[in-house]
Design an enzyme around this catalytic site. Structure first.
Site, PDB file in Angstrom:
ATOM      1  N   ASP A  49      -2.831  -1.117  21.651  1.00 59.07           N
ATOM      2  CA  ASP A  49      -3.731  -1.924  20.822  1.00 59.07           C
ATOM      3  C   ASP A  49      -3.887  -3.317  21.420  1.00 59.07           C
ATOM      4  OD1 ASP A  49      -5.448  -2.226  18.710  1.00 59.07           O
ATOM      5  OD2 ASP A  49      -3.901  -2.971  17.359  1.00 59.07           O
ATOM      6  N   PHE A  99      -3.258  -3.259  10.935  1.00 53.28           N
ATOM      7  CA  PHE A  99      -2.353  -2.487  10.083  1.00 53.28           C
ATOM      8  C   PHE A  99      -1.924  -3.216   8.827  1.00 53.28           C
ATOM      9  CE2 PHE A  99      -1.165  -1.605  14.589  1.00 53.28           C
ATOM     10  CZ  PHE A  99      -2.006  -0.514  14.714  1.00 53.28           C
ATOM     11  N   GLY A 100      -2.222  -4.477   8.739  1.00 50.62           N
ATOM     12  CA  GLY A 100      -1.787  -5.170   7.538  1.00 50.62           C
ATOM     13  C   GLY A 100      -1.928  -6.667   7.679  1.00 50.62           C
ATOM     14  N   VAL A 127      -0.560 -10.669   7.910  1.00 49.39           N
ATOM     15  CA  VAL A 127       0.501 -11.464   8.518  1.00 49.39           C
ATOM     16  C   VAL A 127       0.613 -12.782   7.754  1.00 49.39           C
ATOM     17  CG1 VAL A 127       1.397 -12.415  10.644  1.00 49.39           C
ATOM     18  CG2 VAL A 127      -0.162 -10.490  10.725  1.00 49.39           C
TER      19      VAL A 127
END
Ligand SMILES: *[C@@H]1O[C@H](CO)[C@@H](O)[C@H](O)[C@H]1NC(C)=O
Ligand SMILES: *[C@@H]1O[C@H](CO)[C@@H](O)[C@H](O)[C@H]1NC(C)=O
Ligand SMILES: *[C@@H]1O[C@H](CO)[C@@H](O)[C@H](O)[C@H]1NC(C)=O
Ligand SMILES: *[C@@H]1O[C@H](CO)[C@@H](O)[C@H](O)[C@H]1NC(C)=O
Ligand SMILES: *[C@@H]1O[C@H](CO)[C@@H](O)[C@H](O)[C@H]1NC(C)=O
Ligand SMILES: *[C@@H]1O[C@H](CO)[C@@H](O)[C@H](O)[C@H]1NC(C)=O
Ligand SMILES: *[C@@H]1O[C@H](CO)[C@@H](O)[C@H](O)[C@H]1NC(C)=O
Ligand SMILES: *[C@@H]1O[C@H](CO)[C@@H](O)[C@H](O)[C@H]1NC(C)=O
Ligand SMILES: *[C@@H]1O[C@H](CO)[C@@H](O)[C@H](O)[C@H]1NC(C)=O
Length: 727
Positions: A507, A387-388, A390
């Site tokens: 997930d 999702f993006g 880190v």
């Protein structure tokens, strides 16, 4: 701050009758139970090992044996297993122990204002508890150190809290107000700060009691030479802020005089959401610390039982005085009209609620996080999730000069308004999830279009980095791998069975299994998928969209339903197990197979399971053959194509703790049939899988009986590993 609540937008100029009706309406909006002090009950007449996995959490050296909680080990194996131990057993879900009372104010226009005012004191929950103990003095030796009834902030305990620390604090944490810990101790060993070696004490964040009393004048010996069971009653009155402790030989009625009583303001010391349980420790001197039975009744202040924002019924009652009958009728009408839309669902209220939660998570300013990550410096990038990005960040601590390392997750997906509401709702769930094998959420930041979550920094990165990180990483030992799998299983079990809010991870994969400094597993990204609206992106789309390595974790039925379930989590868990044991990704080319599970299945059929073990472990001869087979069979069972055939997490935890056999697995992988025959994500009870006791031998050992000697089962694997695997 959130938008004003329409209900309260009326100004003070409103007619008195309308105001009274409005207040009455709010009063009625509270469930009737709130005014009648509803209670939450727990009662354990004895303890069964299956409780270990549903309602109770064992920490460190604690275990369940002989129908009792063994807060510290009970074993004949060797004195080594008895000294310098500490353990806790806690009820797995938290209780709401207080809520803020808003200062009475005639002109506050929003709930948010009232929350901010907050200084009007607290409503503190009352509770009563009764439990029986047996503190057994082994061989009539000097006992040590003691046990305690505790109210704690999390399902964990500090390291090195053995010996004089009673499983409460340790040398660094003792006396720290951030411990948020209250305990009633039953101490059998005199430390320099103790009055004697047989006392009851009230401890607040510090093992040195703020109030104590010797039990000797009451004719009570906590650890007598003739084994004796005692019953203890602890009553707490949240209104009076006072605690009473009573104690008598088991079977006798509750005495009229307490052995200890003291004023105590739980609201001043504890987190609003706290856990009830027990702790104990041994030092160089040791004893068996058994809890034989336990019941607990706590006044219910939880969400849904306290109206929408903690406005207590009595404030309104006082404010209204005796309401007019006309107002009552009007109020009822409006109440039934409004009832269709519960106030608690208003997202802006949820934000306010989040902000008012004590401790974690807190809201950060975007600039704070920007600074912490050096403006999202590429060099600080820890990885890229589904999702993006880190980033590693450094935040200033509470004390001057202190620095706290965190991981900041920045979501790439822009959020629609709806997405934000979902996110806030999800955050309020995540906030309540606390488990020693979940990565702790420290805080969050929501700026238009940008979403950031702040987690504890995990110094050892993720499991996949260690499995596939190349030769410059030291080999992840077999023992660590086993413990990591046990940790993931326990976290997943917690998520799937959390008290009132079953959570599906959605997930699970090796890159989401984080490792803390001691290489204990901590599951990340739990409960998040819904928050960021993943349902709109099908799994296939994600796979094609270039998130590599996700394939192999996704259960076959998901391609049809597009929906994550507990069974699909178990499938992903199986993939992680196989991956960890074999040192190969779930989707890989091995001996002509595309999926690791299919290859392992073939080896199983050919009775060559051990050939699947990570060659690096095989080379170093660092594995336990029976455990390799245990985990591989478990991995295969979790990979069964029919969702209902996969084991439930309770069984998984038992298999890993070696208290039941691995499941029988068919020699050939059954075909995937859709629609599946069995129920998916059935909310019902765990299925009745076999719970035969295996790999155990009969030995004789101490147990909490008057004789002190009874045959019992202990694991051949030794207690240290067994209890590690349990938590
Ligand atoms: C709690 O237990 C008491 C008696 O033991 C019972 O009267 C009460 O209904 C119980 N409450 C709940 C919520 O189960
Ligand atoms: C333990 O949890 C189960 C399932 O949540 C529940 O049915 C049972 O009543 C609980 N046991 C106790 C003693 O509360
Ligand atoms: C227990 O702890 C004490 C004090 O730290 C230490 O002296 C002793 O060696 C320890 N015993 C064992 C068996 O670890
Ligand atoms: C209304 O409340 C504010 C702050 O809460 C206070 O400053 C103000 O004096 C109050 N006004 C009245 C009329 O009480
Ligand atoms: C605790 O017990 C007392 C009586 O012993 C009772 O009045 C009180 O309501 C009980 N509190 C709870 C929370 O059950
Ligand atoms: C006390 O516990 C904390 C938290 O587990 C840990 O960080 C700290 O190192 C411990 N102190 C000692 C002296 O072991
Ligand atoms: C813990 O309690 C002891 C005795 O009351 C006291 O001397 C000590 O300062 C306390 N520790 C802290 C950190 O407050
Ligand atoms: C509370 O403790 C005091 C002494 O500290 C004692 O006099 C009193 O009787 C106790 N109250 C009860 C109800 O046991
Ligand atoms: C103490 O409790 C245990 C477990 O409930 C029981 O087996 C034993 O008989 C009890 N001992 C006495 C002396 O009551």
């Amino acid at each position: 701050m959130g938008a004003p609540l329409p209900l309260l937008r009326l100004s003070s100029a409103a007619a008195a009758a309308a105001a009274a009706a409005l207040l009455l309406l709010l009063l009625l909006h509270l469930p009737p139970t709130a005014a009648a002090a509803a209670a939450l009950n727990f009662s354990f007449p004895s303890f069964d090992i299956s409780e270990a996995h549903t309602n109770l959490t064992m920490v460190d050296d604690a275990n369940i044996n002989q129908g009792a909680l063994q807060l510290t080990p009970d074993t004949l194996n060797s004195v080594e297993y008895l000294v310098n131990k500490s353990g806790r057993v806690l009820l797995s879900h938290s209780f709401t122990l207080w809520r803020d009372l808003p200062a009475p104010s005639t002109n506050s226009t929003t709930i948010a204002d009232a929350d901010a005012a907050g200084s009007g004191g607290k409503h503190v929950a009352s509770f009563n508890t009764t439990f029986s103990i047996n503190v057994y003095r082994v061989d009539n030796a000097t006992p040590g150190e003691g046990l305690a009834f505790i109210i704690a902030p999390e399902l964990d305990m500090p390291a090195r809290s053995d010996a004089g620390f009673l499983g409460l604090t340790n040398a660094t944490l003792n006396g720290d107000p951030n411990n948020h810990l209250v305990a009633v101790e039953f101490d059998t060993f005199k430390q320099p700060y103790d009055p004697d070696n047989n006392h009851v004490g009230l401890d607040i964040n510090n093992v040195s009691s703020i109030a104590y009393a010797s039990l000797t004048p009451f004719g009570i010996q906590i650890a007598p030479s003739v084994a004796t069971n005692y019953t203890i009653w602890i009553d707490y009155d949240g209104g009076d802020r006072h605690i009473w402790v009573y104690m008598a030989v088991q079977g006798k009625p509750k005495p009229s005089f307490s052995v200890l009583n003291s004023s105590l303001d739980l609201g001043a010391h504890l987190l609003r959401e706290s856990y009830f349980g027990f702790s104990a420790s041994t030092g160089s001197e040791y004893q068996l610390n058994c809890i034989l039975s336990w019941s607990l009744t706590v006044e219910d202040l939880s969400e849904g039982n306290d109206g929408s924002s903690g406005w207590p019924a009595w404030k309104f009652a006082v404010a209204i005085g005796v309401p007019a009958a006309a107002a009552l009728v009007l109020g009822l009408l409006v109440f039934f009209y409004m009832r269709r839309r519960p106030v608690g669902d208003d997202p802006s209220l949820l934000i306010d609620k989040l902000k008012s939660l004590p401790g974690q998570p807190k809201e950060f300013m975007f600039d704070e996080l920007k600074k912490a990550t050096n403006n999202f410096d590429e060099k600080l990038k820890l990885g890229q999730g589904g999702f993006g990005m880190v980033y590693k960040g450094v935040l200033p601590g509470d004390n001057p000069g202190e620095k706290i390392e965190v991981a900041v997750k920045k979501f790439s997906r822009e959020n629609s308004k709806g997405g934000q509401d979902d996110f806030i709702h999800e955050l309020s769930i995540i906030n309540r999830l606390r488990h020693k094998h979940l990565v702790r959420l420290v805080g969050w930041c929501h700026k238009i279009g940008v979403l950031l979550l702040v987690y504890d920094y995990m110094p050892n990165g993720s499991l996949d980095q260690h499995l596939f990180g190349g030769d410059d990483r030291p080999l992840l030992s077999w023992e660590r791998r086993y413990n990591i799998i046990a940790g993931v299983a326990s976290a997943l079990h917690y998520l799937h069975n959390e008290y009132d809010q079953k959570v599906v991870h959605r997930d699970l994969k090796a890159s989401n299994v984080m490792l803390d400094a001691a290489f204990h597993a901590r599951l990340g990204d739990f409960g998040l998928a819904r928050a960021i609206d993943i349902d709109k992106t099908s799994y296939t789309e994600r796979e094609l969209g270039g998130v590599p390595g996700t394939m192999g974790y996704i259960a076959p039925e998901c391609f049809h339903t597009g929906r994550a379930t507990r069974e699909s989590d178990v499938f992903a868990f199986g993939a992680v197990v196989l991956e960890t044991v074999c040192g190969r990704r779930p989707r890989c080319d091995v001996a002509g197979f595309q999926f690791l599970a299919d290859w392992v299945w073939k080896l199983y059929r050919e009775r060559r399971l051990l050939d699947a073990v990570d060659p690096r472990l095989a080379y170093a001869d660092d594995y336990v053959a029976a455990d390799v087979e245990r985990l591989l069979l478990l991995g295969l069972a979790c990979s069964l194509p029919t969702p209902a055939d996969r084991p439930k997490t309770a069984t998984i935890v038992q298999i890993i703790s070696r208290s039941v056999d691995p499941p029988a697995v068919p020699p050939f992988k059954p075909p995937f049939v859709w629609p599946a025959a069995g129920p998916i994500d059935d909310e019902g009870a765990e299925d009745g899988e076999s719970s035969r006791l295996t790999s155990t031998v009969v030995t004789s050992s101490y147990c909490p009986s008057s004789s002190g000697w009874t045959p019992r089962y202990i694991s051949t694997e030794g207690h240290v590993e067994a209890s590690d695997a349990l938590v």
